[in-house]
Design a protein around this motif. Structure first.
Motif, mmCIF file in Angstrom:
data_model
loop_
_atom_site.group_PDB
_atom_site.id
_atom_site.type_symbol
_atom_site.label_atom_id
_atom_site.label_comp_id
_atom_site.label_asym_id
_atom_site.label_seq_id
_atom_site.Cartn_x
_atom_site.Cartn_y
_atom_site.Cartn_z
ATOM 1 N N ALA A 1 -61.129 53.708 23.007
ATOM 2 C CA ALA A 1 -60.221 53.238 21.961
ATOM 3 C C ALA A 1 -60.651 51.854 21.506
ATOM 4 O O ALA A 1 -61.501 51.220 22.136
ATOM 5 N N VAL A 2 -60.061 51.418 20.405
ATOM 6 C CA VAL A 2 -60.151 50.011 20.034
ATOM 7 C C VAL A 2 -58.982 49.295 20.711
ATOM 8 O O VAL A 2 -57.838 49.734 20.600
ATOM 9 N N TYR A 3 -59.292 48.229 21.407
ATOM 10 C CA TYR A 3 -58.290 47.480 22.160
ATOM 11 C C TYR A 3 -57.966 46.181 21.424
ATOM 12 O O TYR A 3 -58.864 45.443 21.013
ATOM 13 N N TYR A 4 -56.673 45.938 21.281
ATOM 14 C CA TYR A 4 -56.188 44.766 20.562
ATOM 15 C C TYR A 4 -55.290 43.929 21.470
ATOM 16 O O TYR A 4 -54.526 44.468 22.270
ATOM 17 N N CYS A 5 -55.345 42.620 21.313
ATOM 18 C CA CYS A 5 -54.334 41.783 21.937
ATOM 19 C C CYS A 5 -53.393 41.269 20.846
ATOM 20 O O CYS A 5 -53.756 41.195 19.666
ATOM 21 N N ALA A 6 -52.190 40.943 21.275
ATOM 22 C CA ALA A 6 -51.166 40.493 20.337
ATOM 23 C C ALA A 6 -50.210 39.556 21.068
ATOM 24 O O ALA A 6 -50.072 39.628 22.291
ATOM 25 N N VAL B 1 -43.608 46.612 27.691
ATOM 26 C CA VAL B 1 -44.539 47.269 26.771
ATOM 27 C C VAL B 1 -43.824 48.096 25.716
ATOM 28 O O VAL B 1 -44.475 48.613 24.809
ATOM 29 N N SER B 2 -42.511 48.236 25.830
ATOM 30 C CA SER B 2 -41.781 48.962 24.797
ATOM 31 C C SER B 2 -41.488 48.087 23.577
ATOM 32 O O SER B 2 -40.975 48.582 22.571
ATOM 33 N N ALA B 3 -41.797 46.808 23.649
ATOM 34 C CA ALA B 3 -41.581 45.918 22.511
ATOM 35 C C ALA B 3 -42.377 46.409 21.307
ATOM 36 O O ALA B 3 -43.525 46.833 21.444
ATOM 37 N N GLN B 4 -41.762 46.342 20.141
ATOM 38 C CA GLN B 4 -42.375 46.942 18.962
ATOM 39 C C GLN B 4 -43.018 45.925 18.026
ATOM 40 O O GLN B 4 -44.072 46.196 17.446
ATOM 41 N N THR B 5 -42.394 44.785 17.885
ATOM 42 C CA THR B 5 -42.819 43.843 16.853
ATOM 43 C C THR B 5 -43.604 42.687 17.470
ATOM 44 O O THR B 5 -43.089 42.001 18.341
ATOM 45 N N MET B 6 -44.811 42.492 17.004
ATOM 46 C CA MET B 6 -45.662 41.405 17.469
ATOM 47 C C MET B 6 -45.786 40.332 16.385
ATOM 48 O O MET B 6 -45.552 40.599 15.209
ATOM 49 N N ASP B 7 -46.149 39.146 16.810
ATOM 50 C CA ASP B 7 -46.283 38.041 15.857
ATOM 51 C C ASP B 7 -47.696 37.936 15.288
ATOM 52 O O ASP B 7 -47.877 37.810 14.080
ATOM 53 N N PHE B 8 -48.685 37.964 16.155
ATOM 54 C CA PHE B 8 -50.076 37.840 15.723
ATOM 55 C C PHE B 8 -50.933 38.859 16.447
ATOM 56 O O PHE B 8 -50.644 39.218 17.595
ATOM 57 N N TRP B 9 -51.992 39.277 15.758
ATOM 58 C CA TRP B 9 -52.897 40.286 16.286
ATOM 59 C C TRP B 9 -54.331 39.796 16.220
ATOM 60 O O TRP B 9 -54.715 39.046 15.316
ATOM 61 N N GLY B 10 -55.134 40.286 17.170
ATOM 62 C CA GLY B 10 -56.553 40.111 17.056
ATOM 63 C C GLY B 10 -57.169 41.247 16.252
ATOM 64 O O GLY B 10 -56.465 42.164 15.810
#
Length: 127
Positions: free
Chosen positions: A92-97, A109-118
């Motif tokens: 997969a493509v792996y992202y941090c947020a 990990v059930s949190a839906q909304t992130m502030d910033f993404w890589g």
């Protein structure tokens, strides 16, 4: 402008290990939980792990529990994802947020909304 940069992806054989890094710049992470997501070809994006802002608590999706370890180095504004016993299903493509929080000791990990993404880093598990 905050920036998150993932690195460490690549080609690995089944059963192998890989460690991903997420380096943050332009932003302090003292009040941010950090998440790792992944998106496999043709599938929805999946949150797989998070570490609390304090670094004291972690949470994992069932799909990676017992195989992946998340950790953070607050001094260097970097979060790591150690991935062990990899299978082709981990491709997969792996992202941090990041996700800001007032409760520094919790993440889920059930949190839906992130502030910033890589931008993501590709992990390919194949022989």
């Amino acid at each position: 402008q905050p920036q998150l940069v993932e690195s460490g992806g690549g080609l690995v054989q089944p059963g192998g290990s890989l460690t991903l890094s997420c380096a943050a710049s332009g932003v302090g992470l003292d009040y941010d939980a950090i998440f790792w997501f992944r998106q496999a070809p043709g599938k929805n994006r999946e949150a797989i792990s998070c570490v609390s802002a304090s670094g004291t608590n972690t949470h994992y999706a069932d799909s990676v529990k017992g195989r992946f370890i998340i950790s953070r180095d607050s001094a260097n504004n970097t979060v790591y994802l150690q991935m062990n016993d990899l299978t082709p299903e981990d491709t997969a493509v792996y992202y941090c947020a990041t996700k800001s929080t007032l409760i520094r000791t919790l993440c889920d990990v059930s949190a839906q909304t992130m502030d910033f993404w890589g931008e993501g880093t590709l992990v390919d598990v194949s022989s």
